[in-house]
Design an enzyme around this catalytic site. Sequence first.
Site, PDB file in Angstrom:
ATOM      1  N   CYS A 211      84.582  45.618   5.847  1.00 42.74           N
ATOM      2  CA  CYS A 211      84.327  47.056   5.716  1.00 42.74           C
ATOM      3  C   CYS A 211      83.156  47.504   6.576  1.00 42.74           C
ATOM      4  O   CYS A 211      83.260  48.446   7.352  1.00 42.74           O
ATOM      5  CB  CYS A 211      84.068  47.409   4.253  1.00 42.74           C
ATOM      6  N   CYS A 216      85.892  49.989   7.471  1.00 40.77           N
ATOM      7  CA  CYS A 216      85.654  51.363   7.016  1.00 40.77           C
ATOM      8  C   CYS A 216      84.534  52.075   7.767  1.00 40.77           C
ATOM      9  O   CYS A 216      84.692  53.226   8.180  1.00 40.77           O
ATOM     10  CB  CYS A 216      85.313  51.356   5.523  1.00 40.77           C
ATOM     11  N   LYS A 219      85.184  52.573  11.620  1.00 38.64           N
ATOM     12  CA  LYS A 219      86.373  53.423  11.693  1.00 38.64           C
ATOM     13  C   LYS A 219      86.049  54.879  11.372  1.00 38.64           C
ATOM     14  O   LYS A 219      86.455  55.802  12.085  1.00 38.64           O
ATOM     15  CB  LYS A 219      87.433  52.861  10.732  1.00 38.64           C
ATOM     16  N   TYR A 354      98.327  51.943   8.039  1.00 41.95           N
ATOM     17  CA  TYR A 354      97.261  52.942   8.111  1.00 41.95           C
ATOM     18  C   TYR A 354      96.190  52.528   9.113  1.00 41.95           C
ATOM     19  O   TYR A 354      95.579  53.384   9.776  1.00 41.95           O
ATOM     20  CB  TYR A 354      96.672  53.213   6.716  1.00 41.95           C
ATOM     21  N   GLU A 358      95.216  55.009  12.067  1.00 40.59           N
ATOM     22  CA  GLU A 358      93.825  55.469  12.140  1.00 40.59           C
ATOM     23  C   GLU A 358      93.235  55.175  13.515  1.00 40.59           C
ATOM     24  O   GLU A 358      92.575  56.042  14.125  1.00 40.59           O
ATOM     25  CB  GLU A 358      92.993  54.808  11.044  1.00 40.59           C
ATOM     26  N   HIS A 619      85.333  78.450  -4.270  1.00 42.20           N
ATOM     27  CA  HIS A 619      85.859  79.339  -3.225  1.00 42.20           C
ATOM     28  C   HIS A 619      84.838  79.537  -2.106  1.00 42.20           C
ATOM     29  O   HIS A 619      83.649  79.679  -2.389  1.00 42.20           O
ATOM     30  CB  HIS A 619      86.219  80.693  -3.838  1.00 42.20           C
ATOM     31  N   GLU A 624      90.133  74.075  -3.493  1.00 45.00           N
ATOM     32  CA  GLU A 624      90.608  75.176  -4.334  1.00 45.00           C
ATOM     33  C   GLU A 624      92.093  75.399  -4.149  1.00 45.00           C
ATOM     34  O   GLU A 624      92.847  75.589  -5.107  1.00 45.00           O
ATOM     35  CB  GLU A 624      89.840  76.457  -3.992  1.00 45.00           C
TER      36      GLU A 624
END
Length: 624
Positions: A211, A216, A219, A354, A358, A619, A624
């Site tokens: 990672c 991670c 990346k 993935y 990615e 908002h 939302e």
Amino acid sequence: EESVVFCVDTKSVCREAEVMSRHILHIAGWSSCSFYRRAASVVDSLSILFPTRLKVINHEFENRSGYRSWLINDDDNGNGGFRSKLEDKRAHKHASSPFCWLSNSDSDIGKSLQPDPSDIKSFIGGHDDTLQFCREFCSPMDDRNNEEDAVMVEDGHVSNHEYDYDLVVIGGGSGGLACSKEAASLGAKVAVLDYVTPSPAGSVWGLGGTCVNVGCIPKKLMHHAALINESIHLDAAPFGIRSEKGDRMEHNWESMRENVQNHIRGLNFKYRVSLNGANVDYINKRGKFIDQHTLQLTDKKGNISTISSSRFVIAVGGRPTPLNCEGGHLAISSDDVFALQKHPGKVLCVGASYISLECAGFLAGLGHEVIVAVRSILLRGFDREIADKIGAYMEDHGVVFKREVLPTKLEKMEDSGRIRVLFTDGSEDVFDTVLVAIGRHADTANLGLHSVNIDTNDNNGKISTKYEQTSTPHIYALGDVVEGCAELTPVAIEAGLSLAKRLFGNSKKKMDYDNVATTVFTPIEYGCVGLSEDDAINIHGKANIEVYHKSFMPLEWSISDKRQTHQAFTKVIVHKTANEKILGIHYLGPNAGEVMQGFGLAIKKGITFDDLKSTVGIHPTTAE
């Protein structure tokens, strides 16, 4: 006089006496200690409210010296104080007031200053730990309280063993580091082995695992670089941002790579410092089992030594599966791409996982020509509708998909050093870089697991476990090496913490692998938690499933003409006959990871569609 005021949901807490086990709680301290008085007041109040569930026995000393003499000091025969009688090593370091524990019976009533150490069930801790015990005692129960405990097979560990360590963790990735530090905090003597075998292309890295070094972290940083570059070209002009000289901004791979690698080296150093601060021994050597409790260690110079331990945790993670065709050694993997010394040029990404998408996404976003060779479908295991939307978005942003093909041969061109690739459909093309991302396998082949009677899956090298315990009871496994475990860093971390608490902290709580939220950092990000639409139908039946979905334009895209082709998308999958309980939430759009994190908690708490509809949004946001 100090007082304690609290509210208890009695309908949730109270249960039939025969269902709940009664706690016998002991609390010791000196009479004028405010921390002791506060904690004692809380537990005494709970024992009045719930007399069938909690019995409190106070061991109150007149002064501090008397308390410390009982707790810490040796007696005339050279025996340690009361704390030394507990098996939990946290108790051996505890010197403050109060001192709280649970016993098996209430035989100490009437012997307030002479509690029986042979009757101790478990150590709770001091003031803060005791209040936390009370919070959990009073917490409203939900369905999770009815789940079975993680009942482990007895592994033979005793506190007075003759091995070098209580626990040796093999692997210094996220899960291994979390497990080792937590175990050390609970009083265990712990070591971590971490040794990186170079990739076929020669890449190596520091402490922290996949990672931090080749997953991670780099990346996400390179993905963010691509988003910045994309925003400059798509959004700057509509928002009134222009260069005075009209110069076009260009990306510099070498500068980005150096800054990313510097950040990673800083993390490597921090991890070593954190192990030292946690009293965990860091051993930069490769480990291999030679018997049930002994590892043979080999350093980078080939020097061999051994260490022994009562318990072991295998947390070595995984490595990319190589390309199995002629010239496959010419391809690099995700182990290599983030540290390339020069820009990758024209890139072929092999695979539709993935990881492949990615990498293809951020490389294309940084201006590189990218082709993806896809054997079958994109993002197998994820929601099919959203996977197709990701593919369409990526195609419109410069990624070319070469469908239903695989490379059959890679060969290096002598004149240019580029790589010619032949495909199963008879076509060929030339690339500067070929990146393979067709899967991963657990890095267990060289651990000597046959010496300790542990079998692995022939296809992926993974280990079957129950509650992270292997078929050899004193050897455990966690993270990407575990069969059926989601290959996600936070999963490994939580599993490591949970396991350490069970091994050395008297916990019985099992790791919950269900409903883990995740995000795919493709150019348009995809966050999800729970079941996909197809999985929900397969499990619960199409007649019982309702799918609510919506496409919408994120506000930040709304005034950019070049962003009008695609929209964000969300999907909520509901069980119609179970109070419209939500089975899965999926979101495709900006900041998907940040949006999905809160929904992950909601799914774990059993949110219904009515709960979702009645929640007031923030908002203006895509959440939302």
